[in-house]
Design a protein around this motif. Sequence first.
Motif, PDB file in Angstrom:
ATOM      1  N   ASN A  54      55.234  46.530  38.802  1.00  0.00           N
ATOM      2  CA  ASN A  54      54.840  47.815  38.235  1.00  0.00           C
ATOM      3  C   ASN A  54      53.658  47.724  37.283  1.00  0.00           C
ATOM      4  O   ASN A  54      53.310  48.713  36.652  1.00  0.00           O
ATOM      5  N   THR A  55      53.064  46.534  37.153  1.00  0.00           N
ATOM      6  CA  THR A  55      51.963  46.349  36.217  1.00  0.00           C
ATOM      7  C   THR A  55      50.821  45.590  36.874  1.00  0.00           C
ATOM      8  O   THR A  55      51.033  44.561  37.505  1.00  0.00           O
ATOM      9  N   GLY A  56      49.619  46.132  36.724  1.00  0.00           N
ATOM     10  CA  GLY A  56      48.405  45.432  37.125  1.00  0.00           C
ATOM     11  C   GLY A  56      47.661  45.032  35.871  1.00  0.00           C
ATOM     12  O   GLY A  56      47.527  45.840  34.949  1.00  0.00           O
ATOM     13  N   SER A  57      47.197  43.786  35.793  1.00  0.00           N
ATOM     14  CA  SER A  57      46.544  43.285  34.580  1.00  0.00           C
ATOM     15  C   SER A  57      45.297  42.500  34.935  1.00  0.00           C
ATOM     16  O   SER A  57      45.210  41.895  35.999  1.00  0.00           O
ATOM     17  N   GLY A  58      44.363  42.496  34.000  1.00  0.00           N
ATOM     18  CA  GLY A  58      43.164  41.692  34.207  1.00  0.00           C
ATOM     19  C   GLY A  58      42.205  41.812  33.050  1.00  0.00           C
ATOM     20  O   GLY A  58      42.525  42.381  31.999  1.00  0.00           O
ATOM     21  N   LYS A  59      41.035  41.255  33.276  1.00  0.00           N
ATOM     22  CA  LYS A  59      39.998  41.294  32.244  1.00  0.00           C
ATOM     23  C   LYS A  59      38.634  41.371  32.896  1.00  0.00           C
ATOM     24  O   LYS A  59      38.438  40.957  34.041  1.00  0.00           O
ATOM     25  N   LYS A  60      37.695  41.931  32.149  1.00  0.00           N
ATOM     26  CA  LYS A  60      36.284  41.902  32.524  1.00  0.00           C
ATOM     27  C   LYS A  60      35.551  41.234  31.378  1.00  0.00           C
ATOM     28  O   LYS A  60      35.716  41.622  30.215  1.00  0.00           O
ATOM     29  N   SER A  61      34.774  40.207  31.705  1.00  0.00           N
ATOM     30  CA  SER A  61      34.025  39.471  30.688  1.00  0.00           C
ATOM     31  C   SER A  61      32.535  39.635  30.934  1.00  0.00           C
ATOM     32  O   SER A  61      32.075  39.550  32.075  1.00  0.00           O
ATOM     33  N   THR A  73      29.776  36.669  24.011  1.00  0.00           N
ATOM     34  CA  THR A  73      30.705  37.013  25.081  1.00  0.00           C
ATOM     35  C   THR A  73      31.601  38.146  24.606  1.00  0.00           C
ATOM     36  O   THR A  73      32.129  38.084  23.502  1.00  0.00           O
ATOM     37  N   ALA A  74      31.747  39.165  25.448  1.00  0.00           N
ATOM     38  CA  ALA A  74      32.680  40.258  25.177  1.00  0.00           C
ATOM     39  C   ALA A  74      33.669  40.318  26.334  1.00  0.00           C
ATOM     40  O   ALA A  74      33.293  40.160  27.491  1.00  0.00           O
ATOM     41  N   THR A  75      34.945  40.547  26.000  1.00  0.00           N
ATOM     42  CA  THR A  75      35.984  40.611  27.029  1.00  0.00           C
ATOM     43  C   THR A  75      36.851  41.835  26.808  1.00  0.00           C
ATOM     44  O   THR A  75      37.325  42.086  25.696  1.00  0.00           O
ATOM     45  N   LEU A  76      37.041  42.597  27.883  1.00  0.00           N
ATOM     46  CA  LEU A  76      37.943  43.741  27.904  1.00  0.00           C
ATOM     47  C   LEU A  76      39.207  43.314  28.645  1.00  0.00           C
ATOM     48  O   LEU A  76      39.143  42.887  29.791  1.00  0.00           O
ATOM     49  N   SER A  85      52.079  57.518  41.075  1.00  0.00           N
ATOM     50  CA  SER A  85      51.088  57.743  42.128  1.00  0.00           C
ATOM     51  C   SER A  85      49.674  57.373  41.698  1.00  0.00           C
ATOM     52  O   SER A  85      48.794  57.200  42.543  1.00  0.00           O
ATOM     53  N   THR A  86      49.451  57.266  40.394  1.00  0.00           N
ATOM     54  CA  THR A  86      48.162  56.815  39.880  1.00  0.00           C
ATOM     55  C   THR A  86      48.390  55.762  38.796  1.00  0.00           C
ATOM     56  O   THR A  86      49.456  55.715  38.179  1.00  0.00           O
ATOM     57  N   ALA A  87      47.395  54.932  38.590  1.00  0.00           N
ATOM     58  CA  ALA A  87      47.484  53.898  37.552  1.00  0.00           C
ATOM     59  C   ALA A  87      47.117  54.494  36.195  1.00  0.00           C
ATOM     60  O   ALA A  87      46.252  55.360  36.105  1.00  0.00           O
ATOM     61  N   LYS A  88      47.793  54.003  35.144  1.00  0.00           N
ATOM     62  CA  LYS A  88      47.505  54.457  33.780  1.00  0.00           C
ATOM     63  C   LYS A  88      47.396  53.238  32.879  1.00  0.00           C
ATOM     64  O   LYS A  88      48.270  52.370  32.891  1.00  0.00           O
ATOM     65  N   PRO A  89      46.327  53.161  32.052  1.00  0.00           N
ATOM     66  CA  PRO A  89      46.233  52.043  31.114  1.00  0.00           C
ATOM     67  C   PRO A  89      47.334  52.121  30.061  1.00  0.00           C
ATOM     68  O   PRO A  89      47.586  53.184  29.505  1.00  0.00           O
ATOM     69  N   VAL A  90      48.013  51.000  29.819  1.00  0.00           N
ATOM     70  CA  VAL A  90      49.052  50.956  28.793  1.00  0.00           C
ATOM     71  C   VAL A  90      48.691  49.984  27.663  1.00  0.00           C
ATOM     72  O   VAL A  90      49.308  50.012  26.604  1.00  0.00           O
ATOM     73  N   TYR A  91      47.710  49.126  27.901  1.00  0.00           N
ATOM     74  CA  TYR A  91      47.243  48.197  26.871  1.00  0.00           C
ATOM     75  C   TYR A  91      45.762  47.945  27.108  1.00  0.00           C
ATOM     76  O   TYR A  91      45.339  47.671  28.238  1.00  0.00           O
ATOM     77  N   ILE A  92      44.966  48.059  26.032  1.00  0.00           N
ATOM     78  CA  ILE A  92      43.522  47.802  26.113  1.00  0.00           C
ATOM     79  C   ILE A  92      43.109  47.050  24.860  1.00  0.00           C
ATOM     80  O   ILE A  92      43.503  47.420  23.746  1.00  0.00           O
ATOM     81  N   SER A  93      42.302  46.015  25.043  1.00  0.00           N
ATOM     82  CA  SER A  93      41.792  45.249  23.910  1.00  0.00           C
ATOM     83  C   SER A  93      40.369  44.787  24.219  1.00  0.00           C
ATOM     84  O   SER A  93      40.060  44.445  25.360  1.00  0.00           O
ATOM     85  N   VAL A  94      39.526  44.794  23.202  1.00  0.00           N
ATOM     86  CA  VAL A  94      38.164  44.273  23.330  1.00  0.00           C
ATOM     87  C   VAL A  94      38.008  43.158  22.301  1.00  0.00           C
ATOM     88  O   VAL A  94      38.260  43.368  21.116  1.00  0.00           O
ATOM     89  N   THR A  95      37.616  41.975  22.775  1.00  0.00           N
ATOM     90  CA  THR A  95      37.361  40.848  21.885  1.00  0.00           C
ATOM     91  C   THR A  95      35.960  40.324  22.153  1.00  0.00           C
ATOM     92  O   THR A  95      35.348  40.644  23.172  1.00  0.00           O
TER      93      THR A  95
END
Length: 144
Positions: A54-61, A73-76, A85-95
Amino acid sequence: MKKLCALFCMVVVVLSTISTSALAAEPDGKVIDLGDGFYVVETITQYPMARSGNTGSGKKSDDLYYGSTLIGTATLYADFDISGSTAKPVYISVTGSGYNGGAYLRGEPTHSGNTASGTAYFKYNGIPKTLRLSLSCTADGTLK
């Protein structure tokens, strides 16, 4: 022995004529030119789905360069609920981190619909640079 020496010399001559640029490694990711000598190498990493599925996770660097010098370097990071029926963000972090005279100032996360976004602020030699990162997730957990 003379034949071995001649063979060795021939190999050295052949290898010395190979261009070093042909041996250069290409960046791993999408290259985005920011102008004024700055560019970003962007990569997306998708983590394996949780056991519940039930969870999709990842990062963009984004690796920020000035010329050939890595200056930051910045990482989301984002987790998405894909149980509906649609995905919803439940956790977001920028480092972020600064390197070689570059300074990471701060990161600001936000979201809209099925997209997690973040803004990262850098400074290098008095020049401010702003990077905008975003990750979208489909209902099946695929990150884009």
